[in-house]
Design a protein around this motif. Structure first.
Motif, PDB file in Angstrom:
ATOM      1  N   GLU A  25      -9.337   1.905  -7.357  1.00 24.03           N
ATOM      2  CA  GLU A  25      -9.777   0.694  -6.663  1.00 24.03           C
ATOM      3  C   GLU A  25      -8.759   0.286  -5.602  1.00 24.03           C
ATOM      4  O   GLU A  25      -9.133  -0.108  -4.484  1.00 24.03           O
ATOM      5  CB  GLU A  25      -9.980  -0.442  -7.674  1.00 24.03           C
ATOM      6  CG  GLU A  25     -11.199  -0.259  -8.571  1.00 24.03           C
ATOM      7  CD  GLU A  25     -11.232  -1.226  -9.742  1.00 24.03           C
ATOM      8  OE1 GLU A  25     -12.159  -1.120 -10.558  1.00 24.03           O
ATOM      9  OE2 GLU A  25     -10.310  -2.071  -9.851  1.00 24.03           O
ATOM     10  N   GLN A  26      -7.482   0.383  -5.947  1.00 20.75           N
ATOM     11  CA  GLN A  26      -6.436   0.043  -4.985  1.00 20.75           C
ATOM     12  C   GLN A  26      -6.461   1.003  -3.797  1.00 20.75           C
ATOM     13  O   GLN A  26      -6.302   0.589  -2.637  1.00 20.75           O
ATOM     14  CB  GLN A  26      -5.062   0.104  -5.670  1.00 20.75           C
ATOM     15  CG  GLN A  26      -4.818  -1.004  -6.675  1.00 20.75           C
ATOM     16  CD  GLN A  26      -4.330  -2.289  -6.018  1.00 20.75           C
ATOM     17  OE1 GLN A  26      -4.261  -2.402  -4.804  1.00 20.75           O
ATOM     18  NE2 GLN A  26      -3.999  -3.285  -6.831  1.00 20.75           N
ATOM     19  N   ARG A  69      -9.291   0.282  -1.495  1.00 21.67           N
ATOM     20  CA  ARG A  69      -8.964  -0.902  -0.685  1.00 21.67           C
ATOM     21  C   ARG A  69      -8.148  -0.486   0.534  1.00 21.67           C
ATOM     22  O   ARG A  69      -8.393  -0.951   1.651  1.00 21.67           O
ATOM     23  CB  ARG A  69      -8.197  -1.933  -1.516  1.00 21.67           C
ATOM     24  CG  ARG A  69      -7.807  -3.177  -0.710  1.00 21.67           C
ATOM     25  CD  ARG A  69      -6.869  -4.079  -1.495  1.00 21.67           C
ATOM     26  NE  ARG A  69      -7.520  -4.649  -2.641  1.00 21.67           N
ATOM     27  CZ  ARG A  69      -8.300  -5.732  -2.619  1.00 21.67           C
ATOM     28  NH1 ARG A  69      -8.526  -6.351  -1.464  1.00 21.67           N
ATOM     29  NH2 ARG A  69      -8.848  -6.193  -3.718  1.00 21.67           N
ATOM     30  N   SER A 100      -9.549  -0.948   4.331  1.00 20.49           N
ATOM     31  CA  SER A 100      -8.826  -1.921   5.156  1.00 20.49           C
ATOM     32  C   SER A 100      -8.334  -1.287   6.455  1.00 20.49           C
ATOM     33  O   SER A 100      -8.086  -1.992   7.435  1.00 20.49           O
ATOM     34  CB  SER A 100      -7.645  -2.502   4.372  1.00 20.49           C
ATOM     35  OG  SER A 100      -6.614  -1.551   4.226  1.00 20.49           O
ATOM     36  N   ASP A 113     -17.929  -3.542  -3.209  1.00 21.61           N
ATOM     37  CA  ASP A 113     -16.729  -3.723  -2.391  1.00 21.61           C
ATOM     38  C   ASP A 113     -16.663  -2.708  -1.246  1.00 21.61           C
ATOM     39  O   ASP A 113     -16.125  -3.009  -0.171  1.00 21.61           O
ATOM     40  CB  ASP A 113     -15.475  -3.581  -3.256  1.00 21.61           C
ATOM     41  CG  ASP A 113     -15.277  -4.764  -4.183  1.00 21.61           C
ATOM     42  OD1 ASP A 113     -15.935  -5.795  -3.985  1.00 21.61           O
ATOM     43  OD2 ASP A 113     -14.467  -4.637  -5.128  1.00 21.61           O
ATOM     44  N   ASN A 114     -17.159  -1.510  -1.493  1.00 22.20           N
ATOM     45  CA  ASN A 114     -17.000  -0.432  -0.516  1.00 22.20           C
ATOM     46  C   ASN A 114     -18.282  -0.090   0.235  1.00 22.20           C
ATOM     47  O   ASN A 114     -18.260   0.816   1.076  1.00 22.20           O
ATOM     48  CB  ASN A 114     -16.482   0.822  -1.243  1.00 22.20           C
ATOM     49  CG  ASN A 114     -15.073   0.644  -1.751  1.00 22.20           C
ATOM     50  OD1 ASN A 114     -14.111   0.685  -1.001  1.00 22.20           O
ATOM     51  ND2 ASN A 114     -14.953   0.412  -3.050  1.00 22.20           N
TER      52      ASN A 114
END
Length: 997
Positions: free
Chosen positions: A641-642, A645, A649, A696-697
């Protein structure tokens, strides 16, 4: 008192949202306002919490800006440079005079490096019409012998450089003016070497620096301050020499070797504070940093983790860590925070590509004391502000992820050494950055290892073999050193993956010494300088290396086995292990173990390509292809997950995904690498059933898909101009590959659109998929296809092409069996050499097994011949190399060793053990293994067992081909569809089962 580990993200959120204490005996107190605001897992600091940093260190200026340099450079078929710079050394301002040749003419270039990075090449001004020059180089006929000998003279006069080579004045240059502080050599990234000899630097006729590398030297630029006798003007640093013309010359290899300058010491921030110990129910420290930090409360380290708070995309967000320190609290307290470069401005690429996020290290955070008195709760907040003090007089004199660490225990700050901190003297964008909890993603010490043997290939050079190659660092127990040591004595530790051997054609040292050529510009060298305390343990915790061997120089006797340890580092450890595999085939077991070693070595703050050389970057292609195996082997939920991100980003405005995650300079948009945004998210969903990762993605995934579609040519095919089937033995057409990978990403985006209820986008991507599939089929599939002649046109045939066409469902259903048969033939024709590179390596074996050719797959994975997957293991490797042909054998028994010997990529092949041999496969209709499949592929004479721990429990399966017996167990809360050999399908619920077929 024991060290305190970082509190979990869950408990962090309990604190942040409720202010609750971990002390269960004190309840029903009024909840105070927290100093954090929590929204969507992001933190915002209140205005009284500041970045604090150390004042910029004063330079040790020599006052020498006009001087003359002479030296001899011996360089053939490559280029090498002589370096002069200011007192900041490698990370200051440097002028590189680069000479070399690659043909009949020689070349001269003057390059400027600043803050450790290449800045520009200076335009020359040729002084004669007979000398040819362009904007970057001077060309001249200056090789005086077959060795490429250049007698060089540099005249520097307040910003003007004149270069004379072999008696001819070649050019003048305008250069930045600087005070001379260091002298040395530099060579661009590569494996070739050069020689330098007879260095002489003078000012007004006085020699201020010289070295003939035969024992005669002078260094007036910096005072030598060690108890050992200096051996060179470059002491105490390690370097190698080689005999040339009956004397010694310095070997110039990739990277910098510079004379000693003033220390780049790690600052320590300190604050004394009081606590009402009777009424404090809990205490917590939360910090972020530009750099990596190590926190002590009352002289106790608050975490065992390394490199915190990780490796964020600093331009977009920062990471923070929180620690429960209740048990460490006293009435009178001292907090100390040591701050290191970490991945902020070190470990960010080799000197030609180095991309630091900034040049000022800083910390920001607070201590929170949760108090309760007479039923009333309050929070005492101690922020980072002007009350803190800082000192740079620490024992940590130098730290660099690639190059190593220098610890000098003669230094320790006294109260008088501490001065005022600087407040918010950082890039102003950081003042309002989002702050994200690091979560359970920290690098940890997964194990400690003792050496298995020690040798002394050169007098005073002790080489310790730790048995396995891995990422890590070393520690030494000073109390067990039998030598009589004194303050100022230097011990050097060098790290390598293999040893030099007499039959290695590219050996860079004597037989049995550390081989470091493949580290490129990474020096991978630590230094320890003794202080007064000989009873402590010392570990180099602020760098890391990829190594099996450590060469220790500076002691008379070898260290006892318990005196030196290898600390293995990874973000994954035994506690996060989720899968097991074992078979009756020793080679398969060895390949599986090597895969785990290579994977865990490259699961650091971000998933990296390799742990040893001047790279160690978050390459998306490597991360993507190993993510499937990784999620079977370890619980990587928060970790990936990190990383996702970081990728999203950094996504470019045109939709392209970066090739490297958490790297400042964007470059990317390439298939297989950019597809990490879709593939990793999809693998994550299948394993952990967390729809939020898709949410999220999703935008990043769709924008990436649209970017790819926008690259279509007139044939509706895609070429992203990327890396192709990187490091493959066989060649595959790049447009075939990129179009196939585009189809795969579109297929994932289509499924995610349906899951999330985006019906119109679902239909749009379905249509795009169909169009691209048809274009691929029309271009590459023969009209007269057959197993014998080929399914694809001959110029497009490769194992990767067939594997992707089948695995990605691009071949028409009616010819998949024929395509698999043709793939099997290609494998047989090649002698079971492993043909694919990055684009296809994870798909070849599963496709063969699925279509009934599991015996072929086993022959491929157990092939020990050159080009075989197990060839590196056969040659003694305990990890998987960057290239499966790392050992390039010659007919006379000699070999050339190439590349990284610990790359994550080939670990991806081991997903085959889980999905094909064990047959454990998720069901996208019931992800997280709520329902799953057991479809084991049985090979002749095989015996296999293994397990996978999902969120419901552990799935176990074993089978014996000779006995025709299969056993399995289904955890509570799940159901399973078992497909027995022969095709019988059985629906199973919770329980244990035995079957014969």
């Amino acid at each position: 008192m024991k060290r305190i580990k970082g509190i979990s993200f869950f408990m962090t959120m309990v604190f942040l949202i409720t202010g609750c204490s971990l002390n269960r005996n004190k309840k029903n107190v009024e909840v105070p306002e927290t100093r954090y605001l929590s929204e969507d897992s992001m933190f915002c600091y209140k205005d009284d919490v500041h970045f604090i940093s150390a004042p910029k260190a004063s330079s040790h200026d020599s006052g020498i800006s006009s001087f003359d340099v002479s030296y001899n450079m011996i360089v053939k078929d490559t280029f090498a440079g002589f370096a002069i710079g200011d007192s900041k050394g490698e990370y200051g301002d440097l002028i590189i005079c680069e000479l070399g040749n690659s043909g009949e003419l020689s070349e001269l270039r003057i390059k400027i490096y600043s803050n450790g990075s290449y800045k520009e090449t200076v335009s020359p001004k040729a002084v004669s019409d007979e000398i040819e020059a362009d904007e970057e180089k001077v060309l001249f006929d200056g090789i005086s012998d077959t060795e490429g000998f250049y007698q060089t003279y540099l005249s520097i006069r307040d910003g003007l450089l004149e270069v004379t080579v072999n008696g001819s004045v070649l050019s003048e240059y305008s250069i930045p003016s600087f005070d001379l502080g260091t002298v040395g050599v530099y060579k661009s990234r590569g494996t070739s070497t050069a020689l330098v000899d007879d260095i002489d630097v003078t000012c007004d006729g006085e020699t201020i620096f010289s070295d003939d590398f035969d024992g005669s030297f002078i260094n007036k630029l910096y005072e030598y301050n060690y108890s050992d006798e200096a051996q060179s003007a470059f002491s105490p640093y390690y370097f190698k020499t080689k005999e040339y013309n009956n004397s010694n010359a310095l070997i110039v290899s990739s990277g910098f070797l510079l004379s000693e300058t003033g220390a780049d010491a790690a600052p320590v921030f300190k604050l004394d504070f009081k606590a009402d110990i009777d009424n404090t129910t809990s205490a917590k420290i939360t910090m972020t940093a530009l750099g990596c930090m190590e926190i002590y409360l009352n002289d106790v380290k608050v975490t065992e983790n390394y490199f915190e708070p990780g490796q964020p995309v600093y331009s977009d967000y920062l990471s923070c860590v929180s620690y429960d320190v209740t048990d460490l609290l006293k009435e009178d307290n001292t907090i100390k925070v040591f701050l290191f470069h970490g991945f902020y401005d070190r470990g960010v690429g080799n000197p030609e590509s180095r991309s630091p996020w900034g040049d000022t290290l800083a910390i920001k955070g607070m201590i929170e004391l949760f108090e309760s008195e007479a039923g009333n709760a309050s929070t005492k907040v101690i922020p980072t502000d002007s009350n803190w003090k800082v000192s740079t007089n620490t024992q940590y004199r130098y730290n660099d992820i690639y190059n190593g660490e220098i610890i000098d225990d003669r230094y320790e700050p006294t109260d008088a050494d501490f001065e005022n901190v600087e407040i918010d003297n950082v890039n102003q964008a950081y003042l309002n950055s989002d702050v994200i909890p690091l979560g359970d993603c920290s690098v940890k010490a997964s194990k400690e290892c003792s050496y298995t043997s020690v040798s002394e290939p050169q007098k005073g050079h002790f080489v310790y073999d730790f048995g396995n190659n891995s990422a890590g660092t070393a520690s030494i127990d000073l109390s067990q050193i039998s030598d009589e040591v004194k303050p100022g004595q230097v011990v050097t530790l060098r790290y390598g993956e293999v040893l030099n051997a007499d039959n290695m054609t590219n050996a860079d040292g004597d037989d049995g010494t550390i081989f470091t050529q493949n580290l490129l510009s990474a020096r991978a060298t630590d230094y320890y300088v003794f202080g007064a305390d000989k009873s402590k343990k010392v570990s180099f915790d602020h760098t890391y290396h990829g190594f099996r061997y450590v060469e220790v120089i500076g002691l008379d006797d070898p260290l006892p086995q318990d005196a030196i340890k290898k600390i293995v580092l990874s973000a994954f450890d035994d506690k996060s292990m989720s899968g097991t595999f074992c078979s009756s085939n020793d080679l398969m077991n060895a390949y599986y173990e090597c895969s785990i070693n290579s994977l865990s070595s490259n699961i650091m703050c971000v998933p990296t390509d390799c742990p040893q050389r001047d790279e160690r970057l978050g390459w998306a292609g490597d991360a993507q292809i190993v993510s499937g195996f990784s999620m079977y082997q370890f619980n990587g939920k928060e970790y990936y997950e990190q990383y996702l991100r970081a990728l999203r980003s950094m996504q470019n405005a045109d939709g392209s995904i970066p090739d490297i995650g958490a790297y400042k300079d964007f470059f990317g948009g390439h298939s297989c690498w950019g597809d990490a945004i879709t593939v990793i998210a999809w693998n994550h969903y299948l394993h952990y059933a967390d729809k939020k990762v898709l949410e999220d993605n999703y935008e990043a995934m769709t924008v990436w898909a649209d970017y790819l579609i926008g690259l279509e040519d007139h044939d509706e095919l895609i070429n992203t101009g990327g890396y192709g089937d990187h490091l493959a033995i066989q060649t595959t057409d790049s447009t075939l590959l990129d179009t196939a990978w585009t189809y795969h990403s579109l297929d994932i985006v289509t499924q995610v659109s349906e899951i999330l209820g985006y019906d119109s986008k679902y239909q749009n991507y379905e249509d795009e998929k169909a169009r691209i599939k048809k274009a691929w089929q029309d271009k590459y599939i023969r009209e007269d296809y057959s197993v014998e002649a080929g399914i694809l046109y001959s110029e497009y045939e490769s194992e990767t092409a067939y594997a992707l066409g089948i695995a990605f469902d691009i071949f028409p259903d009616e010819i998949k069996e024929m395509a698999a048969s043709r793939l099997n033939l290609l494998a047989e024709y090649s002698g079971y050499v492993f043909g694919p590179g990055y684009a296809g390596m994870g798909y070849l074996l599963p496709v063969l097994a699925e279509y009934g050719y599991v015996d072929t797959a086993v022959k491929i994975i157990t092939n020990i011949e050159p080009g075989g997957l197990c060839n590196p293991l056969h040659m003694g490797m305990t990890t998987l190399p960057e290239e499966i042909t790392a050992f390039r054998m010659n007919d006379d028994g000699t070999y050339y060793l190439s590349g990284s010997l610990n790359h994550a990529a080939f670990s991806s092949v081991s997903e085959f053990f889980y999905t094909s041999l064990l047959g454990i496969q998720p069901d996208k209709e019931a992800p997280g293994f709520e329902h799953f499949y057991l479809k084991p592929c049985i090979y002749e004479g095989g015996n296999v067992s293994g397990s996978y721990k999902c969120k419901y429990g552990t799935i176990n399966i074993s089978w014996d081909a000779a006995a025709k017996k299969l056993s399995c167990s289904i955890p509570d809360g799940t159901t399973c569809t078992l497909v027995l050999p022969g095709g019988e399908v059985i629906e199973l619920e919770t329980g244990s089962y035995d079957y014969n077929w």
